[in-house]
Design an enzyme around this catalytic site. Sequence first.
Site, PDB file in Angstrom:
ATOM      1  N   VAL A 211       0.846  -1.192   0.000  1.00  0.00           N
ATOM      2  CA  VAL A 211       0.000   0.000   0.000  1.00  0.00           C
ATOM      3  C   VAL A 211       0.883   1.246   0.000  1.00  0.00           C
ATOM      4  CG1 VAL A 211      -1.732   1.307   1.286  1.00  0.00           C
ATOM      5  CG2 VAL A 211      -1.873  -1.192   1.169  1.00  0.00           C
ATOM      6  N   GLY A 212       0.626   2.144  -0.970  1.00  0.00           N
ATOM      7  CA  GLY A 212       1.489   3.310  -1.128  1.00  0.00           C
ATOM      8  C   GLY A 212       2.832   2.919  -1.687  1.00  0.00           C
ATOM      9  N   GLY A 213       2.849   1.894  -2.540  1.00  0.00           N
ATOM     10  CA  GLY A 213       4.098   1.328  -3.052  1.00  0.00           C
ATOM     11  C   GLY A 213       4.781   2.131  -4.130  1.00  0.00           C
ATOM     12  N   GLY A 214       4.197   3.264  -4.530  1.00  0.00           N
ATOM     13  CA  GLY A 214       4.850   4.157  -5.491  1.00  0.00           C
ATOM     14  C   GLY A 214       5.131   3.488  -6.817  1.00  0.00           C
ATOM     15  N   ASP A 235      -1.304   1.985  -5.341  1.00  0.00           N
ATOM     16  CA  ASP A 235      -1.118   3.421  -5.111  1.00  0.00           C
ATOM     17  C   ASP A 235      -2.181   4.179  -5.898  1.00  0.00           C
ATOM     18  OD1 ASP A 235       0.089   5.978  -4.425  1.00  0.00           O
ATOM     19  OD2 ASP A 235       1.960   4.882  -4.132  1.00  0.00           O
ATOM     20  N   ASP A 255      -7.713   3.892  -3.850  1.00  0.00           N
ATOM     21  CA  ASP A 255      -7.669   4.779  -2.687  1.00  0.00           C
ATOM     22  C   ASP A 255      -7.651   3.927  -1.428  1.00  0.00           C
ATOM     23  OD1 ASP A 255      -8.096   6.564  -0.621  1.00  0.00           O
ATOM     24  OD2 ASP A 255      -9.637   7.706  -1.669  1.00  0.00           O
ATOM     25  N   MET A 256      -6.556   3.998  -0.665  1.00  0.00           N
ATOM     26  CA  MET A 256      -6.421   3.154   0.526  1.00  0.00           C
ATOM     27  C   MET A 256      -7.445   3.488   1.595  1.00  0.00           C
ATOM     28  SD  MET A 256      -2.903   4.683   2.170  1.00  0.00           S
ATOM     29  CE  MET A 256      -2.745   6.428   2.569  1.00  0.00           C
ATOM     30  N   LYS A 269       4.983   0.628   4.160  1.00  0.00           N
ATOM     31  CA  LYS A 269       6.330   1.163   4.377  1.00  0.00           C
ATOM     32  C   LYS A 269       6.276   2.671   4.361  1.00  0.00           C
ATOM     33  CE  LYS A 269       9.524   1.858   1.306  1.00  0.00           C
ATOM     34  NZ  LYS A 269      10.059   3.196   1.710  1.00  0.00           N
ATOM     35  N   HIS A 273       3.114   7.228   9.171  1.00  0.00           N
ATOM     36  CA  HIS A 273       3.628   8.462   9.796  1.00  0.00           C
ATOM     37  C   HIS A 273       3.175   9.718   9.055  1.00  0.00           C
ATOM     38  CE1 HIS A 273       7.673   9.045   7.414  1.00  0.00           C
ATOM     39  NE2 HIS A 273       6.669   8.768   6.610  1.00  0.00           N
TER      40      HIS A 273
END
Length: 370
Positions: A211-214, A235, A255-256, A269, A273
């Site tokens: 997730v959000g792996g670009g 992503d 969309d996560m 990853k 944050h």
Amino acid sequence: MSSSEMSDCNNNGGNKKLFEGQALLYKHLFSFFTPICLKLAVKLGIPTIIHNHGKSITLSELISALHLPPSKACFVPRLMRFLAHNGLFAIVRIHHDDNGEQEAEEKEGYVLTSASELLVEGSENCLSAMVKFIVQPTLVDGWIRMDEWIYGEEVSVFGTACGVSWWDLVANNSEQMNIFNEGMASDSQMMSLALRDCNSVFEGIETIVDVGGGNGATGKIISEAYPELQYIVFDLPSVVANLQGIRNLSYVGGDMFKSIPEANAVLLKWVLHNWNDDYCKKILKNCKECILRKGKGGKIIIIEVVINEGQDKYDTTQVKLEFDMTMMAMFSAKERTEKEWKQLFTGSGFNNYKIFPLFGFRSLIELYVI
């Protein structure tokens, strides 16, 4: 000045403390020069020049390789002295042997350190893209507006400086999106060094969604190391639109905060944050649902900072706290202590987790979905 008067000066303990305080204060006031000079060194290609030289390089050799205007060449010795003092290069003594006779005068040269080795262009773990991302006017201009933000209505310092959130900026600015993605991809190379050797982390997993792996920098290395693993890079559609899957790696846009492709495991990853606790709970609950839809249980693999001031070394804590301030300024988010992570996990419906401090200043956290 008489010897007695000099003695009085030397024994003035109260003033000594004030002067020590002044030195510490000025050290921090001028610390902004370090990243600026570091970015200059990267732009000039100094780490790559030293690497390609194959041995320690003298100042004259370095200046010759840089092809600078003569009026600026005199700046190089001072730049290198400053960066070497901060551990980014190392100064060595060069002994020249000509026909068996050592020159009467040694020369001073420079070699790479473990930090500047990570700035050699074309190397597997090059972090120069991260330097270019962090030390750019768009971000730096924002940091100095914190005094305006603290009294204003904007959620983030970045919003105060630019009038829009960071995510809105990159969504509408392809140049900023590329700088951001390249910076994140360079960091992913470092993370992948550890992940590809963590057999126990991927044991028993058939499908994992990043997730959000670009652009898939992490995914490419892990999917190659574990060819039996079906790896999904997830992503925003704008990020993955033109990316092509290979072998056991595929790209999915979405969309996560709405839904995540089903899998046995989820990799987060450096994602949580960026968000406050409420948003993080939404992400974690969607991760749990995607694993439950798969039907066999599984786990969420999180790579993040865990602040631990009581046990970490000073420099490690410094990096973690600097990232915490960065998350506050950019996203109104934060790095978390273990207590804060536990509160976030239990608030998201998770009771079982383990923290492994495997990645320098970051840790690997496993959340178990039964």
